[in-house]
Design a protein around this motif. Sequence first.
Motif, PDB file in Angstrom:
ATOM      1  N   PHE A   3       0.758  -1.378  -0.086  1.00 50.27           N
ATOM      2  CA  PHE A   3      -0.258   0.098   0.113  1.00 50.27           C
ATOM      3  C   PHE A   3       0.900   1.335  -0.183  1.00 50.27           C
ATOM      4  N   VAL A   4       2.009   1.380   0.878  1.00 53.76           N
ATOM      5  CA  VAL A   4       2.640   2.444   1.079  1.00 53.76           C
ATOM      6  C   VAL A   4       3.699   2.427  -0.404  1.00 53.76           C
ATOM      7  N   ARG A   5       3.996   1.492  -0.908  1.00 55.03           N
ATOM      8  CA  ARG A   5       4.666   1.230  -2.068  1.00 55.03           C
ATOM      9  C   ARG A   5       3.977   2.222  -3.281  1.00 55.03           C
ATOM     10  N   THR A   6       2.908   1.673  -3.481  1.00 54.30           N
ATOM     11  CA  THR A   6       2.041   2.120  -4.336  1.00 54.30           C
ATOM     12  C   THR A   6       1.715   3.470  -4.016  1.00 54.30           C
ATOM     13  N   ALA A   7       1.739   4.125  -3.040  1.00 56.62           N
ATOM     14  CA  ALA A   7       1.119   5.480  -2.930  1.00 56.62           C
ATOM     15  C   ALA A   7       2.522   6.408  -3.110  1.00 56.62           C
ATOM     16  N   ASP A   8       3.536   5.784  -2.809  1.00 57.05           N
ATOM     17  CA  ASP A   8       4.794   6.521  -3.011  1.00 57.05           C
ATOM     18  C   ASP A   8       5.089   6.498  -4.459  1.00 57.05           C
ATOM     19  N   ASP A   9       4.858   5.669  -5.251  1.00 53.68           N
ATOM     20  CA  ASP A   9       5.139   5.567  -6.785  1.00 53.68           C
ATOM     21  C   ASP A   9       4.168   6.426  -7.431  1.00 53.68           C
ATOM     22  N   ILE A  10       3.082   6.760  -6.787  1.00 52.36           N
ATOM     23  CA  ILE A  10       1.972   7.506  -7.282  1.00 52.36           C
ATOM     24  C   ILE A  10       2.630   9.086  -7.114  1.00 52.36           C
ATOM     25  N   ALA A  11       3.126   9.556  -5.849  1.00 48.87           N
ATOM     26  CA  ALA A  11       3.333  10.929  -5.465  1.00 48.87           C
ATOM     27  C   ALA A  11       4.691  11.209  -6.333  1.00 48.87           C
ATOM     28  N   VAL A  62      -0.341   8.242   6.594  1.00 51.08           N
ATOM     29  CA  VAL A  62       1.028   8.192   5.354  1.00 51.08           C
ATOM     30  C   VAL A  62       0.412   8.786   4.199  1.00 51.08           C
ATOM     31  N   LEU A  63      -0.800   8.663   3.949  1.00 51.53           N
ATOM     32  CA  LEU A  63      -1.458   9.437   2.676  1.00 51.53           C
ATOM     33  C   LEU A  63      -1.310  10.831   2.914  1.00 51.53           C
ATOM     34  N   ILE A  64      -1.448  11.347   4.060  1.00 54.00           N
ATOM     35  CA  ILE A  64      -1.532  12.779   4.138  1.00 54.00           C
ATOM     36  C   ILE A  64       0.006  13.054   3.655  1.00 54.00           C
ATOM     37  N   ALA A  65       1.231  12.419   4.008  1.00 57.28           N
ATOM     38  CA  ALA A  65       2.361  12.747   3.744  1.00 57.28           C
ATOM     39  C   ALA A  65       2.396  12.588   2.366  1.00 57.28           C
ATOM     40  N   PHE A  66       2.080  11.628   1.773  1.00 53.44           N
ATOM     41  CA  PHE A  66       2.189  11.615   0.118  1.00 53.44           C
ATOM     42  C   PHE A  66       1.480  12.801  -0.516  1.00 53.44           C
ATOM     43  N   ARG A  67       0.599  13.398  -0.155  1.00 55.92           N
ATOM     44  CA  ARG A  67      -0.221  14.293  -0.597  1.00 55.92           C
ATOM     45  C   ARG A  67       0.694  15.539  -0.357  1.00 55.92           C
ATOM     46  N   TYR A  84       6.154  16.714   8.842  1.00 49.04           N
ATOM     47  CA  TYR A  84       6.097  16.028   7.667  1.00 49.04           C
ATOM     48  C   TYR A  84       6.547  14.512   8.182  1.00 49.04           C
ATOM     49  N   CYS A  85       7.565  14.401   9.086  1.00 42.74           N
ATOM     50  CA  CYS A  85       7.854  13.067   9.454  1.00 42.74           C
ATOM     51  C   CYS A  85       6.717  12.396  10.501  1.00 42.74           C
ATOM     52  N   ARG A  86       5.814  13.191  10.985  1.00 46.86           N
ATOM     53  CA  ARG A  86       4.913  12.956  11.755  1.00 46.86           C
ATOM     54  C   ARG A  86       3.820  12.014  10.838  1.00 46.86           C
ATOM     55  N   TYR A  87       3.755  12.255   9.526  1.00 43.76           N
ATOM     56  CA  TYR A  87       2.658  11.714   8.879  1.00 43.76           C
ATOM     57  C   TYR A  87       3.655  10.786   7.679  1.00 43.76           C
ATOM     58  N   SER A  88       4.928  10.776   7.423  1.00 47.00           N
ATOM     59  CA  SER A  88       5.604   9.970   6.416  1.00 47.00           C
ATOM     60  C   SER A  88       6.131   8.813   6.972  1.00 47.00           C
ATOM     61  N   ALA A  89       6.875   9.051   8.389  1.00 45.18           N
ATOM     62  CA  ALA A  89       7.595   8.097   8.919  1.00 45.18           C
ATOM     63  C   ALA A  89       6.946   7.346  10.380  1.00 45.18           C
ATOM     64  N   MET A  90       6.506   8.353  11.119  1.00 47.05           N
ATOM     65  CA  MET A  90       6.092   7.719  12.625  1.00 47.05           C
ATOM     66  C   MET A  90       4.733   6.992  12.474  1.00 47.05           C
ATOM     67  N   PRO A  91       3.975   6.967  11.383  1.00 42.87           N
ATOM     68  CA  PRO A  91       2.776   6.080  11.532  1.00 42.87           C
ATOM     69  C   PRO A  91       3.265   4.662  11.051  1.00 42.87           C
ATOM     70  N   VAL A  92       4.589   4.662  10.270  1.00 38.90           N
ATOM     71  CA  VAL A  92       5.159   3.030  10.322  1.00 38.90           C
ATOM     72  C   VAL A  92       5.286   2.453  11.479  1.00 38.90           C
ATOM     73  N   GLY A  93       6.052   3.318  12.127  1.00 35.48           N
ATOM     74  CA  GLY A  93       6.605   2.487  13.359  1.00 35.48           C
ATOM     75  C   GLY A  93       5.406   2.455  14.372  1.00 35.48           C
ATOM     76  N   ARG A  94       4.332   3.274  14.399  1.00 33.62           N
ATOM     77  CA  ARG A  94       3.199   2.959  15.196  1.00 33.62           C
ATOM     78  C   ARG A  94       2.400   1.768  14.717  1.00 33.62           C
ATOM     79  N   PHE A  95       2.519   1.737  13.364  1.00 33.21           N
ATOM     80  CA  PHE A  95       1.888   0.456  13.026  1.00 33.21           C
ATOM     81  C   PHE A  95       2.387  -0.677  13.353  1.00 33.21           C
ATOM     82  N   MET A  96       3.694  -1.035  13.056  1.00 35.83           N
ATOM     83  CA  MET A  96       4.444  -2.288  13.595  1.00 35.83           C
ATOM     84  C   MET A  96       4.245  -2.301  15.029  1.00 35.83           C
ATOM     85  N   LEU A  97       4.350  -1.484  15.937  1.00 31.01           N
ATOM     86  CA  LEU A  97       4.084  -1.539  17.285  1.00 31.01           C
ATOM     87  C   LEU A  97       2.635  -2.104  17.534  1.00 31.01           C
TER      88      LEU A  97
END
Length: 242
Positions: A3-11, A62-67, A84-97
Motif C-alpha cells: 500500500f505504501v509503495r503504491t502511494a509512494d510511486d504515485i506521489a 501516511v496518505l497525508i504525507a504523500f499528498r 512531515y515526518c509525523r505523517y511520513s515516518a512515525m505512522p509506520v513505526g506506530r503500525f508495527m508496534l
Amino acid sequence: YNFVRTADDIADHATLSAPDKLKYLDLLEAELLGQGDSQPEAVNLRRALAQRSMPPRHALDVLIAFRMDVTKLRYENWDEVIHYCRYSAMPVGRFMLDVHGESTSTWAASDALCAGLQINNHLQDCGKDYRELNRVYLPRDALAAAGASVEALGLERASAPLLQCLHSLAARTEVLLDQSKSLSAEVRDFRLGLEIAVIQAFADKIVGLLKVRDPLSQTVHLGPMELIAYSLGGMASEMARR
C-alpha cells in the motif's frame, strides 16, 4: 508495504500531473475505507486490518504525507520537517508496534527513531531529490543560516556552506536518534526488540557518516558487509541486554 509503495510511486510519478496524483491518492483512501474494490493494495490492507480489528489510522496518516509530497516542495524550518515526518515516518513505526500488541507508551521513542531514519534518508538523497523531483527537505532557514543555496544541491560536490548545513542537520538528527535508544527495551516482543536494535545500529552508523561526509560526492550508505556486521552487532547487544 504494498500500500505504501503504491502511494509512494504515485506521489513520485514523473508523468502524472499533481491533480491526477491527488486523485489517485484520494482513490486509495476511499477504497481503504471501503468505498470500492478497484485498488488491490487498498483492498488487501483493508481486509487485513479488519481481520485484526485494527483501524486504518496509520495508513490514512501516511496518505497525508504523500499528498504533501505532491503539493509541498520546500520546508521553512525544522518544525515543518518534523511535521512531515509525523505523517511520513512515525505512522509506520506506530503500525508495527500496534501489530505486535505493544503499548502506546512506546510511541514516543518510536517516533524519534522513525523521524531520525526519515531525515537520514533526506540527507542521503538530498541531491537526487532536488535533481529528479525538485523536492528539498532541507529547511530554508538552515540553508540560509549556513549561507547555502538550494541550487547547490544540483552540483556534483557540496559547497562549503551546503556541507556546513548538511552536517548541522545530521547533528540535530543524531539527537533524535539518541532519544529513541530506549525503544528496544520498551517493547515486550523479543523478535521486534532485535529488529529495532538492528535498525538503531544502522541509523546510528549512517548519521555518523552524514556528520562528516558529503552526500553529493561520497558514500553515505552501508555496504553489504557493513549491513551484516551492524545487524549482528545490534542483535548481540540486544540479546545481551535481555
